[in-house]
Design a protein around this motif. Structure first.
Motif, PDB file in Angstrom:
ATOM      1  N   THR A 117       0.811  -1.217   0.000  1.00  0.00           N
ATOM      2  CA  THR A 117       0.000   0.000   0.000  1.00  0.00           C
ATOM      3  C   THR A 117       0.849   1.275   0.000  1.00  0.00           C
ATOM      4  OG1 THR A 117      -0.154   0.044   2.418  1.00  0.00           O
ATOM      5  CG2 THR A 117      -1.868  -1.166   1.223  1.00  0.00           C
ATOM      6  N   VAL A 118       2.159   1.145   0.061  1.00  0.00           N
ATOM      7  CA  VAL A 118       3.023   2.322   0.033  1.00  0.00           C
ATOM      8  C   VAL A 118       2.890   3.003  -1.325  1.00  0.00           C
ATOM      9  CG1 VAL A 118       5.409   3.141   0.101  1.00  0.00           C
ATOM     10  CG2 VAL A 118       4.667   1.377   1.687  1.00  0.00           C
ATOM     11  N   GLN A 119       2.686   4.303  -1.305  1.00  0.00           N
ATOM     12  CA  GLN A 119       2.562   5.074  -2.535  1.00  0.00           C
ATOM     13  C   GLN A 119       3.838   5.877  -2.751  1.00  0.00           C
ATOM     14  OE1 GLN A 119      -1.052   7.200  -1.529  1.00  0.00           O
ATOM     15  NE2 GLN A 119      -2.247   5.805  -2.782  1.00  0.00           N
ATOM     16  N   HIS A 120       4.120   6.168  -4.009  1.00  0.00           N
ATOM     17  CA  HIS A 120       5.345   6.882  -4.346  1.00  0.00           C
ATOM     18  C   HIS A 120       5.044   8.125  -5.161  1.00  0.00           C
ATOM     19  CE1 HIS A 120       6.776   2.838  -3.403  1.00  0.00           C
ATOM     20  NE2 HIS A 120       7.865   3.458  -3.003  1.00  0.00           N
ATOM     21  N   ARG A 121       5.929   9.114  -4.990  1.00  0.00           N
ATOM     22  CA  ARG A 121       5.874  10.345  -5.769  1.00  0.00           C
ATOM     23  C   ARG A 121       7.269  10.595  -6.310  1.00  0.00           C
ATOM     24  NH1 ARG A 121       3.466  15.189  -3.067  1.00  0.00           N
ATOM     25  NH2 ARG A 121       2.260  15.422  -4.940  1.00  0.00           N
ATOM     26  N   VAL A 122       7.334  11.248  -7.444  1.00  0.00           N
ATOM     27  CA  VAL A 122       8.617  11.637  -8.010  1.00  0.00           C
ATOM     28  C   VAL A 122       8.805  13.132  -7.735  1.00  0.00           C
ATOM     29  CG1 VAL A 122       7.632  12.011 -10.318  1.00  0.00           C
ATOM     30  CG2 VAL A 122      10.079  11.629 -10.078  1.00  0.00           C
ATOM     31  N   VAL A 123       9.991  13.474  -7.260  1.00  0.00           N
ATOM     32  CA  VAL A 123      10.358  14.860  -6.987  1.00  0.00           C
ATOM     33  C   VAL A 123      11.471  15.207  -7.970  1.00  0.00           C
ATOM     34  CG1 VAL A 123      11.179  16.492  -5.245  1.00  0.00           C
ATOM     35  CG2 VAL A 123       9.845  14.480  -4.541  1.00  0.00           C
ATOM     36  N   PHE A 124      11.355  16.333  -8.668  1.00  0.00           N
ATOM     37  CA  PHE A 124      12.305  16.630  -9.730  1.00  0.00           C
ATOM     38  C   PHE A 124      12.292  18.113 -10.091  1.00  0.00           C
ATOM     39  CE2 PHE A 124       8.201  15.714 -11.418  1.00  0.00           C
ATOM     40  CZ  PHE A 124       8.024  16.570 -12.490  1.00  0.00           C
ATOM     41  N   ASP A 125      13.318  18.508 -10.833  1.00  0.00           N
ATOM     42  CA  ASP A 125      13.384  19.827 -11.442  1.00  0.00           C
ATOM     43  C   ASP A 125      13.142  19.633 -12.937  1.00  0.00           C
ATOM     44  OD1 ASP A 125      14.276  20.624  -8.911  1.00  0.00           O
ATOM     45  OD2 ASP A 125      16.381  20.628  -9.515  1.00  0.00           O
ATOM     46  N   PHE A 126      12.584  20.640 -13.598  1.00  0.00           N
ATOM     47  CA  PHE A 126      12.368  20.505 -15.036  1.00  0.00           C
ATOM     48  C   PHE A 126      12.529  21.845 -15.734  1.00  0.00           C
ATOM     49  CE2 PHE A 126       8.154  21.556 -13.437  1.00  0.00           C
ATOM     50  CZ  PHE A 126       7.684  22.487 -14.355  1.00  0.00           C
ATOM     51  N   GLU A 127      12.794  21.762 -17.013  1.00  0.00           N
ATOM     52  CA  GLU A 127      12.866  22.928 -17.882  1.00  0.00           C
ATOM     53  C   GLU A 127      12.178  22.565 -19.190  1.00  0.00           C
ATOM     54  OE1 GLU A 127      16.307  25.548 -20.034  1.00  0.00           O
ATOM     55  OE2 GLU A 127      16.685  24.776 -18.007  1.00  0.00           O
ATOM     56  N   ILE A 128      11.220  23.375 -19.591  1.00  0.00           N
ATOM     57  CA  ILE A 128      10.450  23.140 -20.809  1.00  0.00           C
ATOM     58  C   ILE A 128      10.706  24.293 -21.767  1.00  0.00           C
ATOM     59  CG2 ILE A 128       8.116  22.979 -21.778  1.00  0.00           C
ATOM     60  CD1 ILE A 128       7.264  21.723 -19.089  1.00  0.00           C
ATOM     61  N   GLY A 129      10.996  23.953 -23.019  1.00  0.00           N
ATOM     62  CA  GLY A 129      11.155  24.956 -24.071  1.00  0.00           C
ATOM     63  C   GLY A 129      10.012  24.823 -25.060  1.00  0.00           C
ATOM     64  N   PHE A 130       9.469  25.958 -25.492  1.00  0.00           N
ATOM     65  CA  PHE A 130       8.346  25.965 -26.411  1.00  0.00           C
ATOM     66  C   PHE A 130       8.804  26.290 -27.827  1.00  0.00           C
ATOM     67  CE2 PHE A 130       6.539  26.875 -22.246  1.00  0.00           C
ATOM     68  CZ  PHE A 130       5.557  25.904 -22.181  1.00  0.00           C
ATOM     69  N   GLY A 131       8.178  25.671 -28.799  1.00  0.00           N
ATOM     70  CA  GLY A 131       8.511  25.876 -30.193  1.00  0.00           C
ATOM     71  C   GLY A 131       8.263  27.292 -30.673  1.00  0.00           C
ATOM     72  N   ASN A 132       7.363  28.005 -30.021  1.00  0.00           N
ATOM     73  CA  ASN A 132       7.043  29.374 -30.420  1.00  0.00           C
ATOM     74  C   ASN A 132       7.749  30.405 -29.534  1.00  0.00           C
ATOM     75  OD1 ASN A 132       5.502  28.786 -28.181  1.00  0.00           O
ATOM     76  ND2 ASN A 132       3.669  29.826 -28.915  1.00  0.00           N
ATOM     77  N   GLY A 133       8.750  29.957 -28.773  1.00  0.00           N
ATOM     78  CA  GLY A 133       9.526  30.845 -27.907  1.00  0.00           C
ATOM     79  C   GLY A 133       9.136  30.705 -26.454  1.00  0.00           C
ATOM     80  N   GLY A 134      10.038  31.090 -25.605  1.00  0.00           N
ATOM     81  CA  GLY A 134       9.778  31.067 -24.172  1.00  0.00           C
ATOM     82  C   GLY A 134      10.028  29.712 -23.551  1.00  0.00           C
ATOM     83  N   GLY A 135       9.831  29.667 -22.257  1.00  0.00           N
ATOM     84  CA  GLY A 135      10.060  28.431 -21.533  1.00  0.00           C
ATOM     85  C   GLY A 135       9.423  28.474 -20.162  1.00  0.00           C
ATOM     86  N   LEU A 136       9.558  27.382 -19.475  1.00  0.00           N
ATOM     87  CA  LEU A 136       8.965  27.210 -18.159  1.00  0.00           C
ATOM     88  C   LEU A 136       9.916  26.359 -17.338  1.00  0.00           C
ATOM     89  CD1 LEU A 136       6.316  27.559 -16.451  1.00  0.00           C
ATOM     90  CD2 LEU A 136       5.538  25.427 -17.496  1.00  0.00           C
ATOM     91  N   ARG A 137      10.148  26.743 -16.091  1.00  0.00           N
ATOM     92  CA  ARG A 137      11.011  25.972 -15.194  1.00  0.00           C
ATOM     93  C   ARG A 137      10.271  25.669 -13.897  1.00  0.00           C
ATOM     94  NH1 ARG A 137      16.699  29.266 -15.304  1.00  0.00           N
ATOM     95  NH2 ARG A 137      17.042  29.083 -17.549  1.00  0.00           N
ATOM     96  N   GLY A 138      10.604  24.543 -13.336  1.00  0.00           N
ATOM     97  CA  GLY A 138      10.062  24.183 -12.035  1.00  0.00           C
ATOM     98  C   GLY A 138      11.121  23.444 -11.234  1.00  0.00           C
ATOM     99  N   TRP A 139      11.072  23.569  -9.930  1.00  0.00           N
ATOM    100  CA  TRP A 139      12.020  22.858  -9.087  1.00  0.00           C
ATOM    101  C   TRP A 139      11.287  22.258  -7.893  1.00  0.00           C
ATOM    102  CZ3 TRP A 139      11.581  27.971  -9.832  1.00  0.00           C
ATOM    103  CH2 TRP A 139      11.268  28.766  -8.734  1.00  0.00           C
ATOM    104  N   ASP A 140      11.811  21.144  -7.442  1.00  0.00           N
ATOM    105  CA  ASP A 140      11.178  20.363  -6.366  1.00  0.00           C
ATOM    106  C   ASP A 140       9.707  20.096  -6.662  1.00  0.00           C
ATOM    107  OD1 ASP A 140      13.458  19.986  -4.894  1.00  0.00           O
ATOM    108  OD2 ASP A 140      13.137  21.724  -3.607  1.00  0.00           O
ATOM    109  N   PHE A 141       9.394  19.917  -7.934  1.00  0.00           N
ATOM    110  CA  PHE A 141       8.036  19.615  -8.401  1.00  0.00           C
ATOM    111  C   PHE A 141       7.730  18.175  -8.023  1.00  0.00           C
ATOM    112  CE2 PHE A 141       4.646  19.222 -11.583  1.00  0.00           C
ATOM    113  CZ  PHE A 141       4.070  20.470 -11.497  1.00  0.00           C
ATOM    114  N   ARG A 142       6.516  17.883  -7.660  1.00  0.00           N
ATOM    115  CA  ARG A 142       6.128  16.526  -7.245  1.00  0.00           C
ATOM    116  C   ARG A 142       4.938  16.040  -8.055  1.00  0.00           C
ATOM    117  NH1 ARG A 142       7.615  15.233  -1.450  1.00  0.00           N
ATOM    118  NH2 ARG A 142       9.241  16.733  -1.044  1.00  0.00           N
TER     119      ARG A 142
END
Length: 83
Positions: A4-29
């Motif tokens: 019954t133990v459940q798991h989550r992933v904790v991570f940083d990410f960087e997203i780049g968009f084809g039309n410019g710009g981007g998005l970053r996140g850290w310690d995202f779950r």
């Protein structure tokens, strides 16, 4: 081992968009099924869960798996109780 133990992933990410710009996140779950998720599957989940369009690149860094209760199930049950 407790099944019954459940798991989550904790991570940083960087997203780049084809039309410019981007998005970053850290310690995202995110809740995950099982005990692991590969980077490609995690990248797809980020894009799908956030309903992002025109995504060109997704970089995942500092990924770690933690054993903790899923949050979506708790949030959904709280919403049902309010109705």
């Amino acid at each position: 081992m407790d099944a019954t133990v459940q798991h989550r992933v904790v991570f940083d990410f960087e997203i780049g968009f084809g039309n410019g710009g981007g998005l970053r996140g850290w310690d995202f779950r995110l809740d995950i099924e099982g005990r692991d998720i590969d980077d490609a599957a995690l990248a797809r989940r980020i894009v799908e869960d956030m309903r992002l369009l025109m995504v060109e690149t997704v970089r995942v860094r500092n990924k770690r798996i933690v054993a903790e209760p899923h949050k979506r199930a708790a949030a959904a049950s709280q919403g049902e109780q309010r109705q």
